[in-house]
Design an enzyme around this catalytic site. Structure first.
Site, PDB file in Angstrom:
ATOM      1  N   SER A 191      29.927   7.277 -12.383  1.00 25.82           N
ATOM      2  CA  SER A 191      30.154   7.984 -11.123  1.00 25.82           C
ATOM      3  C   SER A 191      29.075   7.504 -10.145  1.00 25.82           C
ATOM      4  O   SER A 191      28.088   6.879 -10.561  1.00 25.82           O
ATOM      5  CB  SER A 191      30.025   9.492 -11.334  1.00 25.82           C
ATOM      6  OG  SER A 191      28.687   9.806 -11.662  1.00 25.82           O
ATOM      7  N   GLY A 241      36.125  16.543 -15.291  1.00 29.07           N
ATOM      8  CA  GLY A 241      37.031  15.612 -15.963  1.00 29.07           C
ATOM      9  C   GLY A 241      37.702  14.607 -15.049  1.00 29.07           C
ATOM     10  O   GLY A 241      38.485  13.771 -15.519  1.00 29.07           O
ATOM     11  N   ALA A 242      37.380  14.633 -13.743  1.00 36.10           N
ATOM     12  CA  ALA A 242      38.026  13.671 -12.832  1.00 36.10           C
ATOM     13  C   ALA A 242      37.715  12.243 -13.264  1.00 36.10           C
ATOM     14  O   ALA A 242      38.598  11.378 -13.317  1.00 36.10           O
ATOM     15  CB  ALA A 242      37.555  13.901 -11.401  1.00 36.10           C
ATOM     16  N   GLY A 243      36.425  12.022 -13.604  1.00 36.82           N
ATOM     17  CA  GLY A 243      36.023  10.679 -14.015  1.00 36.82           C
ATOM     18  C   GLY A 243      36.686  10.281 -15.331  1.00 36.82           C
ATOM     19  O   GLY A 243      37.067   9.121 -15.526  1.00 36.82           O
ATOM     20  N   ASP A 244      36.836  11.233 -16.230  1.00 36.46           N
ATOM     21  CA  ASP A 244      37.482  10.945 -17.528  1.00 36.46           C
ATOM     22  C   ASP A 244      38.953  10.582 -17.312  1.00 36.46           C
ATOM     23  O   ASP A 244      39.468   9.621 -17.889  1.00 36.46           O
ATOM     24  CB  ASP A 244      37.424  12.169 -18.450  1.00 36.46           C
ATOM     25  CG  ASP A 244      36.025  12.728 -18.604  1.00 36.46           C
ATOM     26  OD1 ASP A 244      35.064  11.946 -18.514  1.00 36.46           O
ATOM     27  OD2 ASP A 244      35.902  13.951 -18.822  1.00 36.46           O
ATOM     28  N   ASN A 268      42.678   6.254  -9.961  1.00 35.63           N
ATOM     29  CA  ASN A 268      42.447   7.173  -8.827  1.00 35.63           C
ATOM     30  C   ASN A 268      43.509   8.271  -8.783  1.00 35.63           C
ATOM     31  O   ASN A 268      43.207   9.426  -8.472  1.00 35.63           O
ATOM     32  CB  ASN A 268      42.481   6.404  -7.499  1.00 35.63           C
ATOM     33  CG  ASN A 268      41.175   5.676  -7.219  1.00 35.63           C
ATOM     34  OD1 ASN A 268      40.164   5.912  -7.872  1.00 35.63           O
ATOM     35  ND2 ASN A 268      41.193   4.790  -6.243  1.00 35.63           N
TER      36      ASN A 268
HETATM   37  N1  LIG Z   1      38.516  15.491  -4.220  1.00 31.79           N
HETATM   38  C1  LIG Z   1      39.165  14.416  -4.666  1.00 31.79           C
HETATM   39  N2  LIG Z   1      40.280  13.985  -4.037  1.00 31.79           N
HETATM   40  C2  LIG Z   1      40.958  12.911  -4.484  1.00 31.79           C
HETATM   41  N3  LIG Z   1      40.598  12.186  -5.566  1.00 31.79           N
HETATM   42  C3  LIG Z   1      39.499  12.549  -6.248  1.00 31.79           C
HETATM   43  C4  LIG Z   1      38.727  13.691  -5.828  1.00 31.79           C
HETATM   44  N4  LIG Z   1      37.690  13.815  -6.690  1.00 31.79           N
HETATM   45  C5  LIG Z   1      37.814  12.822  -7.592  1.00 31.79           C
HETATM   46  N5  LIG Z   1      38.894  12.053  -7.329  1.00 31.79           N
HETATM   47  C6  LIG Z   1      39.353  10.878  -8.080  1.00 31.79           C
HETATM   48  O1  LIG Z   1      38.780  10.910  -9.377  1.00 31.79           O
HETATM   49  C7  LIG Z   1      37.891   9.799  -9.562  1.00 31.79           C
HETATM   50  C8  LIG Z   1      36.686  10.246 -10.353  1.00 31.79           C
HETATM   51  O2  LIG Z   1      36.009  11.250  -9.615  1.00 31.79           O
HETATM   52  P1  LIG Z   1      34.429  11.361  -9.548  1.00 31.79           P
HETATM   53  O3  LIG Z   1      33.876  10.167  -8.862  1.00 31.79           O
HETATM   54  O4  LIG Z   1      34.118  12.688  -8.981  1.00 31.79           O
HETATM   55  O5  LIG Z   1      34.052  11.255 -11.085  1.00 31.79           O
HETATM   56  P2  LIG Z   1      32.974  12.011 -11.938  1.00 31.79           P
HETATM   57  O6  LIG Z   1      31.837  12.439 -11.059  1.00 31.79           O
HETATM   58  O7  LIG Z   1      32.700  11.175 -13.117  1.00 31.79           O
HETATM   59  O8  LIG Z   1      33.804  13.282 -12.368  1.00 31.79           O
HETATM   60  P3  LIG Z   1      33.478  14.332 -13.523  1.00 31.79           P
HETATM   61  O9  LIG Z   1      32.051  14.130 -13.951  1.00 31.79           O
HETATM   62  O10 LIG Z   1      33.677  15.604 -12.805  1.00 31.79           O
HETATM   63  O11 LIG Z   1      34.455  14.029 -14.582  1.00 31.79           O
HETATM   64  C9  LIG Z   1      37.571   9.276  -8.168  1.00 31.79           C
HETATM   65  O12 LIG Z   1      37.282   7.895  -8.193  1.00 31.79           O
HETATM   66  C10 LIG Z   1      38.860   9.594  -7.425  1.00 31.79           C
HETATM   67  O13 LIG Z   1      39.798   8.593  -7.645  1.00 31.79           O
HETATM   68  O1  LIG Z   2      34.585  18.395 -20.301  1.00 29.13           O
HETATM   69  C1  LIG Z   2      33.597  17.856 -19.484  1.00 29.13           C
HETATM   70  C2  LIG Z   2      34.016  16.496 -19.022  1.00 29.13           C
HETATM   71  O2  LIG Z   2      34.287  15.675 -20.103  1.00 29.13           O
HETATM   72  C3  LIG Z   2      32.948  15.849 -18.154  1.00 29.13           C
HETATM   73  O3  LIG Z   2      33.285  14.533 -17.836  1.00 29.13           O
HETATM   74  C4  LIG Z   2      31.614  15.831 -18.824  1.00 29.13           C
HETATM   75  O4  LIG Z   2      30.678  15.392 -17.886  1.00 29.13           O
HETATM   76  C5  LIG Z   2      31.202  17.190 -19.338  1.00 29.13           C
HETATM   77  O5  LIG Z   2      30.013  17.104 -20.079  1.00 29.13           O
HETATM   78  C6  LIG Z   2      32.273  17.811 -20.209  1.00 29.13           C
HETATM   79  O6  LIG Z   2      31.862  19.102 -20.580  1.00 29.13           O
END
Ligand SMILES: Nc1ncnc2c1ncn2[C@@H]1O[C@H](COP(=O)(O)OP(=O)(O)OP(=O)(O)O)[C@@H](O)[C@H]1O
Ligand SMILES: O[C@H]1[C@H](O)[C@@H](O)[C@H](O)[C@@H](O)[C@H]1O
Length: 364
Positions: A191, A241-244, A268
């Site tokens: 991220s 979980g957005a990144g996952d 995305n």
């Molecule tokens: N508010 C949003 N609107 C649209 N797309 C989003 C939004 N938030 C996240 N995304 C999509 O999800 C992807 C991953 O989000 P983010 O960069 O927040 O990951 P992250 O910080 O690893 O998430 P997390 O740790 O919460 O799992 C982004 O690249 C984007 O494509």
């Molecule tokens: O379920 C969530 C999710 O997998 C996130 O990506 C992670 O950062 C957290 O630790 C986890 O609790």
């Protein structure tokens, strides 16, 4: 030029996949109160997206005797240990660290995943997606030995946990104990907050680095170039979980024959679908069918995506990339479905707060 590939039948991709990372219990807190309790862990979010995209996989995950969610891919149950638990405080992130949307505390920890826990066979690709420090350097080393291609989520490598409260801190990738393995990793996902803990200029010499930027989409860096990939709109209710899910969609797109820039769009899309719901997202079946149809239409090559050495890693947006973005965006315009028509790999636990909080499926 718009590509007019003939849609292929939607068969399960033939690649064998290994996902490594512990399931966990997530507790979401706001204003001192619990707002939701859900199944968590990158392994659960990625499994959910893989199932949605018909990607088959083997999963190595450990939980304790108290694991409370029914799942389709059984974890290893450690009778003497508890399941990893994270508390996510949504009102502390911005005050304690400008880059964080929440403060995470690991309040219980399950056993690590050892090399001997991994299956004794080869895989076309593997994904190292730990959340609570369960992936050890020797485990990642075994993964790069048994998998032709390895994808790593940097959160599996750089998390450190405060001794008393379990607060998640990040350490520099160089100091993580995993740095020497990077030349054997093909894709590293971070991220934007995590990317501050590595030297992207150095790491991109060895592997493709994908940095996600929340609502702004993502960026792909490789040795000699980089590109931004457009996001999709979403009404964010929970970023967990957005990144996952992004990683699940990205790799799922590659497995289905998409090139990296197009696969990142699928990433995305699934990231945006995930933030529209609390906890593990439930995907609308009609939306999923349309996404799969678009992916099949878009498939630009039939060769294995993982073929070729690292030197061959160079990406350009193929013709029709913007149209593919538009067609994926239009899949969100499906009519509201009934709850029975939504898909999720992993059923919810009965009576969790999550059920009370869950917005309707058209929150997607
Ligand atoms: N508010 C949003 N609107 C649209 N797309 C989003 C939004 N938030 C996240 N995304 C999509 O999800 C992807 C991953 O989000 P983010 O960069 O927040 O990951 P992250 O910080 O690893 O998430 P997390 O740790 O919460 O799992 C982004 O690249 C984007 O494509
Ligand atoms: O379920 C969530 C999710 O997998 C996130 O990506 C992670 O950062 C957290 O630790 C986890 O609790």
């Amino acid at each position: 030029m718009v590509t007019t590939a003939i849609p292929q039948p939607q068969t399960t991709p033939i690649q064998s996949a290994l996902i490594v990372g512990n399931y966990c219990h997530d507790v979401l807190l706001q204003g001192g109160a619990v707002v939701a309790e859900t199944l968590g862990g990158a392994a659960s979010f990625i499994s959910n997206v893989f199932s949605a995209l018909s990607v088959s996989f083997h999963l190595t995950s450990k939980v304790g005797f108290d694991f409370k969610y029914p799942v389709n891919h059984d974890p290893i149950v450690i009778p003497t240990s508890k399941t990893t638990v994270f508390h996510a405080y949504f009102d502390q992130g911005h005050t304690e660290n400008a880059h964080q949307d929440r403060v995470l505390k690991r309040v219980e920890v399950c056993d690590p995943i050892n090399p001997s826990d991994l299956p004794d066979k080869r895989f076309d690709f593997g994904m190292a997606v730990g959340v609570g420090g369960e992936i050890l350097p020797e485990t990642l080393e075994k993964m790069v030995e048994i998998c032709d291609v390895v994808f790593v989520d940097i959160q599996a490598l750089i998390r450190a946990f405060d001794k008393n409260e379990g607060t998640v801190k990040l350490v520099g990738l160089k100091e993580s104990g995993f740095y020497h393995l990077l030349p054997r990793v093909k894709f590293l996902k971070a991220s934007s907050e995590e990317a501050l803990f590595m030297d992207v200029e150095e790491v991109r010499q060895w592997c493709c680095v994908v940095v996600t930027h929340g609502k702004d989409g993502c960026e792909v860096f490789w040795k000699d170039g980089e590109m931004k990939i457009e996001p999709f709109g979403a009404n964010q209710v929970d970023p967990t979980g957005a990144g996952d899910s992004f990683l699940g969609g990205f790799v799922g797109g590659l497995v289905h024959g998409l090139v990296v820039p197009d696969a990142a769009l699928v990433g995305n899309l699934f990231g945006s679908l995930t933030v529209g719901q609390i906890g593990l997202p439930k995907f609308d079946l009609r939306l999923l069918q349309r996404v799969k149809d678009e992916v099949q239409r878009r498939k630009l090559h039939n060769t294995c995506w993982f073929e070729g050495g690292k030197d061959s890693m160079s990406f350009t947006k193929p013709d029709g990339h913007d149209e593919f973005h538009a067609s994926l965006a239009s899949t969100k315009l499906v009519p509201t479905c009934s709850i029975q028509e939504c898909q999720r790999d992993v059923p919810r636990s009965a009576g969790s707060v999550e059920q009370v909080m869950r917005p309707p499926c058209n929150g997607q």
